[in-house]
Write a protein that holds these residues in place. Structure first.
Motif, mmCIF file in Angstrom:
data_model
loop_
_atom_site.group_PDB
_atom_site.id
_atom_site.type_symbol
_atom_site.label_atom_id
_atom_site.label_comp_id
_atom_site.label_asym_id
_atom_site.label_seq_id
_atom_site.Cartn_x
_atom_site.Cartn_y
_atom_site.Cartn_z
ATOM 1 N N GLY A 258 8.880 6.961 10.386
ATOM 2 C CA GLY A 258 9.173 7.877 11.479
ATOM 3 C C GLY A 258 10.294 7.363 12.354
ATOM 4 N N ASP A 259 10.947 8.282 13.018
ATOM 5 C CA ASP A 259 12.050 7.961 13.910
ATOM 6 C C ASP A 259 11.513 7.240 15.146
ATOM 7 O OD1 ASP A 259 14.130 7.960 15.766
ATOM 8 O OD2 ASP A 259 14.936 9.865 15.039
ATOM 9 N N PRO A 260 12.015 6.043 15.461
ATOM 10 C CA PRO A 260 11.540 5.340 16.656
ATOM 11 C C PRO A 260 11.654 6.168 17.933
ATOM 12 C CG PRO A 260 12.852 3.866 15.300
ATOM 13 C CD PRO A 260 12.974 5.235 14.681
ATOM 14 N N ARG A 261 12.625 7.069 17.982
ATOM 15 C CA ARG A 261 12.746 7.931 19.168
ATOM 16 C C ARG A 261 11.500 8.806 19.322
ATOM 17 N NH1 ARG A 261 17.625 7.409 16.857
ATOM 18 N NH2 ARG A 261 19.423 6.861 18.148
ATOM 19 N N ASP A 262 11.030 9.341 18.210
ATOM 20 C CA ASP A 262 9.826 10.162 18.261
ATOM 21 C C ASP A 262 8.608 9.330 18.645
ATOM 22 O OD1 ASP A 262 11.246 12.424 17.528
ATOM 23 O OD2 ASP A 262 10.873 12.127 15.383
ATOM 24 N N VAL A 263 8.538 8.116 18.108
ATOM 25 C CA VAL A 263 7.422 7.223 18.423
ATOM 26 C C VAL A 263 7.377 6.943 19.926
ATOM 27 C CG1 VAL A 263 6.516 4.887 18.107
ATOM 28 C CG2 VAL A 263 7.365 6.173 16.124
ATOM 29 N N TYR A 264 8.531 6.652 20.496
ATOM 30 C CA TYR A 264 8.561 6.324 21.921
ATOM 31 C C TYR A 264 8.363 7.554 22.803
ATOM 32 C CZ TYR A 264 9.448 1.369 21.563
ATOM 33 O OH TYR A 264 9.293 0.028 21.342
ATOM 34 N N LEU A 265 8.859 8.689 22.358
ATOM 35 C CA LEU A 265 8.584 9.918 23.109
ATOM 36 C C LEU A 265 7.088 10.185 23.159
ATOM 37 C CD1 LEU A 265 11.416 12.329 21.861
ATOM 38 C CD2 LEU A 265 11.084 11.508 24.203
ATOM 39 N N GLY A 266 6.415 9.976 22.008
ATOM 40 C CA GLY A 266 4.970 10.164 21.971
ATOM 41 C C GLY A 266 4.246 9.185 22.873
ATOM 42 N N MET A 267 4.684 7.924 22.850
ATOM 43 C CA MET A 267 4.017 6.913 23.674
ATOM 44 C C MET A 267 4.192 7.216 25.159
ATOM 45 S SD MET A 267 4.462 2.758 23.750
ATOM 46 C CE MET A 267 6.202 2.792 24.189
ATOM 47 N N LEU A 268 5.404 7.576 25.572
ATOM 48 C CA LEU A 268 5.652 7.794 26.993
ATOM 49 C C LEU A 268 5.022 9.093 27.495
ATOM 50 C CD1 LEU A 268 9.325 6.476 27.147
ATOM 51 C CD2 LEU A 268 7.256 5.374 28.008
ATOM 52 N N THR B 136 -12.238 -0.461 28.055
ATOM 53 C CA THR B 136 -12.382 -1.857 27.639
ATOM 54 C C THR B 136 -11.352 -2.305 26.607
ATOM 55 O OG1 THR B 136 -14.072 -1.127 26.066
ATOM 56 C CG2 THR B 136 -14.834 -1.930 28.194
ATOM 57 N N GLU B 137 -10.593 -1.391 26.056
ATOM 58 C CA GLU B 137 -9.462 -1.746 25.193
ATOM 59 C C GLU B 137 -8.367 -0.723 25.435
ATOM 60 O OE1 GLU B 137 -10.116 -2.452 21.037
ATOM 61 O OE2 GLU B 137 -12.071 -3.366 21.365
ATOM 62 N N TRP B 138 -7.155 -1.204 25.701
ATOM 63 C CA TRP B 138 -6.041 -0.278 25.889
ATOM 64 C C TRP B 138 -4.732 -1.055 25.804
ATOM 65 C CZ3 TRP B 138 -2.407 -0.090 29.966
ATOM 66 C CH2 TRP B 138 -2.619 -0.999 30.996
ATOM 67 N N GLY B 139 -3.641 -0.322 25.669
ATOM 68 C CA GLY B 139 -2.333 -0.949 25.638
ATOM 69 C C GLY B 139 -1.416 -0.285 24.627
ATOM 70 N N PRO B 140 -0.149 -0.688 24.592
ATOM 71 C CA PRO B 140 0.778 -0.159 23.582
ATOM 72 C C PRO B 140 0.358 -0.640 22.202
ATOM 73 C CG PRO B 140 1.844 -1.869 24.907
ATOM 74 C CD PRO B 140 0.498 -1.634 25.517
ATOM 75 N N PHE B 141 -0.046 0.285 21.377
ATOM 76 C CA PHE B 141 -0.639 -0.060 20.079
ATOM 77 C C PHE B 141 0.137 0.662 18.987
ATOM 78 C CE2 PHE B 141 -4.480 0.700 17.132
ATOM 79 C CZ PHE B 141 -4.198 -0.438 16.400
ATOM 80 N N PHE B 142 1.031 -0.032 18.354
ATOM 81 C CA PHE B 142 1.849 0.568 17.300
ATOM 82 C C PHE B 142 1.187 0.388 15.939
ATOM 83 C CE2 PHE B 142 4.666 -0.244 20.796
ATOM 84 C CZ PHE B 142 5.576 0.783 20.769
ATOM 85 N N LEU C 219 10.790 -2.703 26.662
ATOM 86 C CA LEU C 219 10.796 -2.068 27.979
ATOM 87 C C LEU C 219 10.046 -0.738 27.927
ATOM 88 C CD1 LEU C 219 11.696 -1.843 30.905
ATOM 89 C CD2 LEU C 219 13.890 -0.909 30.097
ATOM 90 N N GLY C 220 10.182 -0.011 26.816
ATOM 91 C CA GLY C 220 9.457 1.254 26.682
ATOM 92 C C GLY C 220 7.952 1.046 26.766
ATOM 93 N N SER C 221 7.462 -0.023 26.148
ATOM 94 C CA SER C 221 6.032 -0.326 26.229
ATOM 95 C C SER C 221 5.634 -0.704 27.646
ATOM 96 C CB SER C 221 5.684 -1.461 25.258
ATOM 97 O OG SER C 221 5.793 -1.024 23.924
ATOM 98 N N ALA C 222 6.511 -1.424 28.344
ATOM 99 C CA ALA C 222 6.218 -1.774 29.739
ATOM 100 C C ALA C 222 6.115 -0.526 30.604
ATOM 101 C CB ALA C 222 7.298 -2.708 30.280
ATOM 102 N N LEU C 223 6.966 0.455 30.345
ATOM 103 C CA LEU C 223 6.898 1.716 31.089
ATOM 104 C C LEU C 223 5.601 2.459 30.787
ATOM 105 C CD1 LEU C 223 10.593 2.915 30.672
ATOM 106 C CD2 LEU C 223 9.516 2.048 32.749
ATOM 107 N N PHE C 224 5.180 2.408 29.516
ATOM 108 C CA PHE C 224 3.890 3.022 29.165
ATOM 109 C C PHE C 224 2.748 2.350 29.920
ATOM 110 C CE2 PHE C 224 0.065 2.403 26.549
ATOM 111 C CZ PHE C 224 -0.406 3.703 26.513
#
Length: 227
Positions: free
Chosen positions: A146-156, A189-195, A210-215
């Motif tokens: 998948g396109d990293p742009r789509d991945v980050y759009l989904g995360m944010l 009890t569990e969370w975070g940027p999970f790729f 930085l994108g994960s930090a913004l999330f």
């Protein structure tokens, strides 16, 4: 390095932190869990307050070549929660006991039981102090493509979904008896940027971006604004 009960207790003491312990509700017994409470809070004076009954034993299998996931169903699990809570509180009535919820899924549910959380709250709500959920993982890139742009759009965008998910869970709790609804809290009890998981995964280092930090910041804002 072996990290067992005593080592975990000592580490928490050095960090001026509290332990959060998950009892084995899959293949363990209520007597075993009660024995753990007795060992820590009575014999070792560790005063562990937070105990969770089981962890993610609602999972379904995604890969036919992988070991089967552990899934006991919500009704059976709720009965185990009641049993475990009674045995554990008999040893130490002051502890806080949580059940596990499964209430954060859209296109890729991790469970075959969409009614898991509602069933557990209905059947075991009188025995718990909190419902433990993993309500803030994003994104999940199953195949690493998948396109990293789509991945980050989904995360944010995910914090919007997380807010709705927590609101839905709060509504389920509010529909219980007044006494239970007032007592039961939500514990994420569990969370975070999970790729992805796995040391060869293409997104292995992306939780450090930085994108994960913004999330993380956006998700923390959701937590702070949730009652």
């Amino acid at each position: 390095l072996n990290l067992g009960t005593d080592e975990a207790r000592d580490l928490a003491s050095q960090l001026n932190a509290e332990l959060f312990i998950t009892a084995n509700a899959g293949t363990g017994t209520a007597e075993e869990a009660a024995g753990w409470v007795d060992y820590l809070n009575q014999k070792r004076n560790a005063q562990v307050r937070y105990w969770e009954v089981g962890n993610e034993i609602y999972m379904k299998s995604f890969d036919a070549n992988a070991p089967p996931a552990f899934d006991m169903g919500p009704a059976k699990y709720a009965n185990r929660v009641v049993e475990f809570a009674a045995a554990m509180r008999k040893v130490d009535p002051s502890i806080m006991i949580g059940a596990i919820g499964a209430d954060n899924f859209t296109t890729l549910p991790f469970t075959d039981h969409p009614d898991w959380t509602k069933t557990v709250l209905k059947k075991a709500g009188g025995s718990i102090d909190f419902i433990a959920v993993h309500n803030a993982y994003a994104p999940l890139v199953v195949d690493g493509k998948g396109d990293p742009r789509d991945v980050y759009l989904g995360m944010l965008a995910a914090p919007v979904h997380i807010r709705k998910s927590l609101a839905n869970l709060s509504t389920m709790i509010d529909q219980l008896s007044a006494e239970d609804a007032k007592r039961i809290k939500i514990a994420i009890t569990e969370w975070g940027p999970f790729f992805q998981v796995g040391i060869t995964a293409p997104y292995l280092d992306h939780p450090k971006t930085l994108g994960s930090a913004l999330f993380v910041a956006s998700t923390m804002k959701v937590f702070l604004e949730s009652p």
